[in-house]
Write an enzyme that holds these catalytic residues in place. Structure first.
Site, PDB file in Angstrom:
ATOM      1  N   THR A 133     103.511   6.460  85.338  1.00  0.00           N
ATOM      2  CA  THR A 133     104.697   6.230  84.514  1.00  0.00           C
ATOM      3  C   THR A 133     104.719   7.128  83.281  1.00  0.00           C
ATOM      4  OG1 THR A 133     105.694   4.606  83.013  1.00  0.00           O
ATOM      5  CG2 THR A 133     103.389   4.336  83.438  1.00  0.00           C
ATOM      6  N   TYR A 157     101.081  -1.873  79.421  1.00  0.00           N
ATOM      7  CA  TYR A 157     101.549  -1.359  80.716  1.00  0.00           C
ATOM      8  C   TYR A 157     101.167   0.115  80.853  1.00  0.00           C
ATOM      9  CZ  TYR A 157     104.778   0.702  84.050  1.00  0.00           C
ATOM     10  OH  TYR A 157     105.298   1.435  85.081  1.00  0.00           O
TER      11      TYR A 157
END
Ligand code: UDP
Length: 346
Positions: A133, A157
């Site tokens: 990501t 995250y």
């Protein structure tokens, strides 16, 4: 299930179709990749605990319901299937939740990735594509951000994904028989052009999905999280990529590894940013619905701007974007949201 024969899927040695194990293949992005793999003639096995995925989203290959935490089951599945490569999606994806519950993210996204890597090595799997990501960059010093920028995640995250990238790099360095590609996704949206699959989260948090569901009347209003960012209109800027283009990047990465390419990391985005306000305006135009919007405080863990430098993927993989248009992306997502609503009602 019979899948159409495609090109480039046979091994030089035996002519058998290449086998790909897809963790999280019943989820949003995974299911699009599984569909494209099937269409290209790969043999696919999906390993998914269905915590956020759906069995109906697996359009090709076989689904085994299982958890990456269950090393024994994973090992058995791999021993039986004997994959030539693994594509690893299974992970949690919500920035805000990761700030509130970091251990949940480190357990599933990092510790379970270790289980997977150990199983890969025990079963002799030497090629892996990882779903990473743009959150690994944190607040980049420059935008568009390139792959060489320092990894400095600002939320658990992003940290959980950066950690897995580190596992992969160290494993590939130590073991000549293991190569990987990490794909760093920017903001993924839209759906299968034929309307069979799309985002189907029980509690969707992503901007385009929230806006479309508000247009459908499923939420009373859309909140804009933060209007005091150092951006032209004060709202966060993101690079939105169509899920079909993103899925195609995985197949290009797979061909790269099967063709003997070396381990690498690629941004997946179009190199163009849109603010939250611009997205909201585009959603209203595409849907023709003027839904209520309110300005709210910032959401924790959000970087102001994330735009992909995409020269590396354009150069390094055989990938060309086909859906690089915000309105097209929103139109596809809108068509899907209406289909999905019907599906849920029946
Ligand atoms: N966002 C928003 N309202 C929402 C959902 C998201 O203002 O209901 C903002 C969010 O704060 C961020 C941007 O939209 O600035 C993109 O967020 P999203 O959750 O879609 O993706 P992320 O960038 O977190 O991966």
């Amino acid at each position: 299930m019979t899948v159409p024969q495609g090109k480039g899927m046979s091994s030089a040695a035996g002519g058998r179709r290449k086998r790909v194990l897809v963790t999280g293949g019943a989820g949003y992005i995974g299911s699009h990749v599984v569909r494209q793999l099937g269409e290209q003639g790969y043999e696919v096995l999906v390993y998914d605990n269905l915590s956020t995925g759906n069995d109906w989203a697996v359009l090709m290959g076989e689904l085994v319901v299982g958890d990456l935490a269950d090393s024994d089951q994973l090992r058995t599945v791999m021993d039986n299937f004997r994959p030539d490569a693994v594509i690893h999606f299974a992970a949690f994806i919500e920035v805000g939740e990761s700030v509130r519950n970091p251990l949940k993210y480190f357990r599933n996204n990092s510790a379970n990735a270790l289980n997977l890597l150990e199983s890969c090595r025990k079963c002799g799997v030497g090629a892996l594509i990882f779903s990473s990501t743009a959150a690994v960059y944190g607040i980049p010093r420059e935008n568009p951000v390139c792959e060489e920028a320092p990894l400095a995640p600002i939320n658990p995250y992003g940290a959980s994904k950066a950690m897995t990238e580190r596992f992969l790099a160290d494993l590939a360095f130590a073991d000549d028989g293991f190569r990987y590609v990490s794909l760093r996704y920017f903001n993924v949206a839209s759906a299968d052009p034929q309307g069979r699959i799309g985002q189907a989260y029980r509690n969707p948090t992503h901007l385009i999905t929230r806006a479309l569901k508000t247009a459908l009347g499923l939420f009373p209003r859309l909140e804009i999280f933060g209007t005091d960012y150092p951006t032209p209109d004060g709202t966060c800027v993101r690079d939105y990529i169509h899920v079909e283009d993103l899925a195609a990047a995985h197949l290009a990465a797979l061909s790269h590894l099967f063709g003997g390419g070396s381990s690498d990391v690629f941004n997946c985005g179009y190199g163009q940013g849109y603010s939250v306000r611009e997205v909201v305006k585009a959603v209203k135009e595409v849907t023709g619905i003027d839904f209520p919007v309110v300005e709210s405080p910032r959401r924790e863990g959000d970087p102001p701007v994330l735009i992909a430098a995409n020269e590396k993927i354009l150069r390094g993989l055989s990938w060309r974007p086909l859906y690089d248009d915000l309105r097209l992306i929103i139109q596809g997502a809108w068509d899907w949201e209406k289909t999905y609503l019907e599906k849920m009602r029946n």
